[in-house]
Design a protein around this motif. Structure first.
Motif, short mmCIF file in Angstrom:
data_model
loop_
_atom_site.label_atom_id
_atom_site.label_comp_id
_atom_site.label_asym_id
_atom_site.label_seq_id
_atom_site.Cartn_x
_atom_site.Cartn_y
_atom_site.Cartn_z
N ILE A 1 -4.75 -6.63 4.22
CA ILE A 1 -4.17 -7.87 5.60
C ILE A 1 -3.41 -6.88 6.20
O ILE A 1 -1.72 -5.87 5.73
CB ILE A 1 -3.96 -9.08 4.95
CG1 ILE A 1 -2.56 -8.80 3.48
CG2 ILE A 1 -4.97 -9.22 4.04
CD1 ILE A 1 -2.05 -9.87 3.21
N ARG A 2 -2.55 -7.57 7.14
CA ARG A 2 -1.85 -7.40 8.01
C ARG A 2 -0.86 -8.23 8.39
O ARG A 2 -0.99 -9.28 8.41
CB ARG A 2 -1.80 -6.43 9.40
CG ARG A 2 -2.36 -4.67 9.18
CD ARG A 2 -3.35 -4.66 10.39
NE ARG A 2 -3.08 -3.00 10.62
CZ ARG A 2 -4.36 -3.03 9.56
NH1 ARG A 2 -5.10 -3.67 9.46
NH2 ARG A 2 -4.84 -1.30 10.02
N GLU A 3 0.84 -8.61 8.65
CA GLU A 3 1.75 -9.39 8.47
C GLU A 3 0.47 -10.94 8.07
O GLU A 3 0.93 -11.75 9.03
CB GLU A 3 1.78 -9.36 9.98
CG GLU A 3 2.45 -8.23 10.85
CD GLU A 3 3.63 -8.22 9.89
OE1 GLU A 3 4.69 -8.77 9.42
OE2 GLU A 3 4.11 -6.54 10.19
N GLY A 4 0.67 -10.82 7.07
CA GLY A 4 -0.15 -11.99 5.87
C GLY A 4 -0.89 -12.64 6.57
O GLY A 4 -1.38 -13.45 6.05
N ALA A 5 -1.87 -12.07 7.83
CA ALA A 5 -2.90 -12.49 8.39
C ALA A 5 -4.66 -12.75 7.68
O ALA A 5 -4.37 -11.18 7.58
CB ALA A 5 -3.21 -12.04 10.09
N ALA B 1 1.35 -1.28 0.30
CA ALA B 1 0.15 -0.24 0.05
C ALA B 1 1.12 1.25 0.00
O ALA B 1 0.32 2.07 -0.60
CB ALA B 1 -1.00 0.15 1.23
N GLU B 2 1.65 1.33 0.90
CA GLU B 2 2.42 2.31 1.08
C GLU B 2 3.41 2.96 -0.11
O GLU B 2 3.82 3.97 -0.79
CB GLU B 2 4.25 2.49 2.34
CG GLU B 2 4.85 3.33 1.81
CD GLU B 2 5.37 3.29 3.10
OE1 GLU B 2 5.69 4.07 4.03
OE2 GLU B 2 5.92 2.38 3.13
N ALA B 3 4.34 1.54 -1.24
CA ALA B 3 4.70 1.80 -2.53
C ALA B 3 3.51 1.92 -3.20
O ALA B 3 3.52 3.09 -4.34
CB ALA B 3 5.48 0.68 -2.82
N VAL B 4 2.40 1.84 -3.04
CA VAL B 4 1.80 2.25 -4.42
C VAL B 4 1.94 3.33 -4.65
O VAL B 4 1.06 3.97 -5.52
CB VAL B 4 0.48 1.34 -4.83
CG1 VAL B 4 -0.76 0.85 -5.49
CG2 VAL B 4 0.63 0.03 -4.83
N ALA B 5 1.14 3.59 -3.36
CA ALA B 5 -0.03 4.68 -3.11
C ALA B 5 2.01 6.12 -2.80
O ALA B 5 1.49 7.77 -3.76
CB ALA B 5 0.01 5.46 -1.22
N VAL C 1 -0.50 -1.63 5.21
CA VAL C 1 -1.60 -0.34 4.98
C VAL C 1 -1.27 0.31 6.55
O VAL C 1 -1.56 1.15 6.47
CB VAL C 1 -2.95 -0.76 5.66
CG1 VAL C 1 -3.54 -1.80 4.26
CG2 VAL C 1 -3.42 -1.89 6.28
N ASP C 2 -0.80 -0.16 7.49
CA ASP C 2 -0.71 0.05 8.99
C ASP C 2 0.80 1.43 8.40
O ASP C 2 1.30 2.14 9.09
CB ASP C 2 0.32 -0.29 9.88
CG ASP C 2 1.63 -1.24 8.97
OD1 ASP C 2 1.39 -1.72 8.05
OD2 ASP C 2 1.96 -1.94 10.70
N LEU C 3 2.05 1.19 7.39
CA LEU C 3 2.48 2.17 7.02
C LEU C 3 2.45 3.00 5.93
O LEU C 3 2.38 4.11 6.42
CB LEU C 3 4.19 1.38 6.47
CG LEU C 3 4.48 0.30 7.35
CD1 LEU C 3 5.88 -0.21 6.22
CD2 LEU C 3 5.30 1.15 8.28
#
Length: 345
Positions: free
Chosen positions: A214-218, A136-140, A186-188
């Motif tokens: 998702i976060r940490e693959g969960a 998400a961070e890179a795409v944004a 997404v948290d970053l």
């Protein structure tokens, strides 16, 4: 599952460092009784991802069910590597209930989908779904996708100009083949970054696809396994920049392995990797290091100048202690001597 039932295959694609291995590790640890098999494709010669996954093998996905294909992009070697590997997995007793294929970050998924339409395996397997992981961070930040409005305006002015980078084409092809996009880290990115990333994905995808954060693959395996997409029957709806090409080469990318001895300070190694990204435009660094006085091996994963590291396991008796790092960059930026000078000092 009866002997006549097709074994479902999930293809996990996504750009370098998007979190594919983390996702598959989560699926292995939460198999819910499914007998899993995993095919891991590395770009480079150091099998980091395969070893990470084998370290969390469980009875429903034992180490022998995890196969690593190194030294070559899986989408370029489907006949020589992928098809025989899938056939070996199908011959296992007991037979896997589900096969997961983790592509390299540079792989195009379309050639894999075409391979599953081959007569030798078509009657025995089906592509349950293609999952595209997107950072998400890179795409944004627009690092992997162009500004479509500006690009189309420039093309209209001069059709001979092509401003798309190789990275953008890879990203677009992965989205184009996806049945679902998993938005990671997404948290970053934060709420604004996530919204921006979703807008980019919606603009790039040739058809509407679900986007799940998702976060940490969960993620609940029920959300992503059992999609029943039969993607091998749906190739026309999954366009690629390379449709119609005789073959696909990764001349735009290259990798080199840097090996040296123990390090004294992990923070210094992180600083060196950050410098490598800044000065030499390195896209990805991954590997491991031996830290003086520490019995545990240090696992290193970097996307650009963002570096993560953790101690993953003890050094085995008799195992040579040392440091080995794979660095991946666009072809023109790969300089093994310069990379070694920065990383090893």
């Amino acid at each position: 599952m009866t002997d006549l039932a097709k074994v479902p295959v999930t293809i996990v694609t996504g750009f370098l460092g998007a979190g594919k291995t983390t996702l598959i590790r989560h699926l292995i640890e939460n198999a819910a009784g499914r007998r899993l098999a995993v095919v891991v494709n590395e770009f480079g010669t150091l099998g980091v991802d395969g070893e990470i996954l084998k370290s969390c093998a469980i009875p429903d996905c034992p180490a022998e069910n995890i196969v690593e294909l190194a030294n070559g992009c899986i989408c370029c070697t489907v006949a020589d590597d992928l098809i025989p590997t899938v056939e070996r997995l199908l011959a296992l007793e007991p037979r896997p209930d589900h096969i997961l294929i983790e592509t390299s970050g540079l792989a195009l998924p379309k050639p894999l989908l075409k391979a599953f339409d081959w007569p030798a395996i078509r009657s025995r397997i089906t592509v349950d779904g293609v999952l595209a992981l997107a950072d998400a961070e890179a795409v944004a930040e627009g690092r992997f996708a162009p500004d479509l409005v500006a690009l189309e305006a420039q093309r209209a002015a001069d059709p001979g100009i092509n401003h798309e980078t190789p990275l953008a084409e890879v990203f677009e092809d992965q989205l184009a083949c996806a049945d679902m996009v998993l938005l990671t880290k997404v948290d970053l990115a934060g709420p604004e970054g996530v919204a921006a990333a979703r807008a980019v994905i919606a603009a790039e995808a040739p058809r509407p696809v679900p986007v799940v954060e998702i976060r940490e693959g969960a993620i609940d395996p029920r959300v992503i396994l059992g999609l029943g997409a039969a993607a091998e029957d749906d190739l026309a709806a999954r366009p690629s920049h390379h449709d119609g090409a005789d073959d696909h080469e990764h001349e735009d990318f290259d990798s080199t392995v840097v090996t040296f001895g123990e390090i004294a300070d992990p923070a210094e190694l992180v600083a060196r990797i950050e410098r490598l990204a800044r000065e030499h435009k390195v896209l990805r660094v991954k590997g491991y290091a031996a830290v003086t006085g520490k019995p545990m091996r240090l696992l290193v994963q970097a996307v650009g100048a963002r570096v993560r590291h953790q101690y993953d396991r003890p050094w085995r008796p008799g195992e040579p202690r040392g440091t080995a790092l794979v660095a991946i960059a666009e072809h023109d930026h790969v300089d093994p001597a310069a990379f070694r000078a920065v990383l090893a000092g």
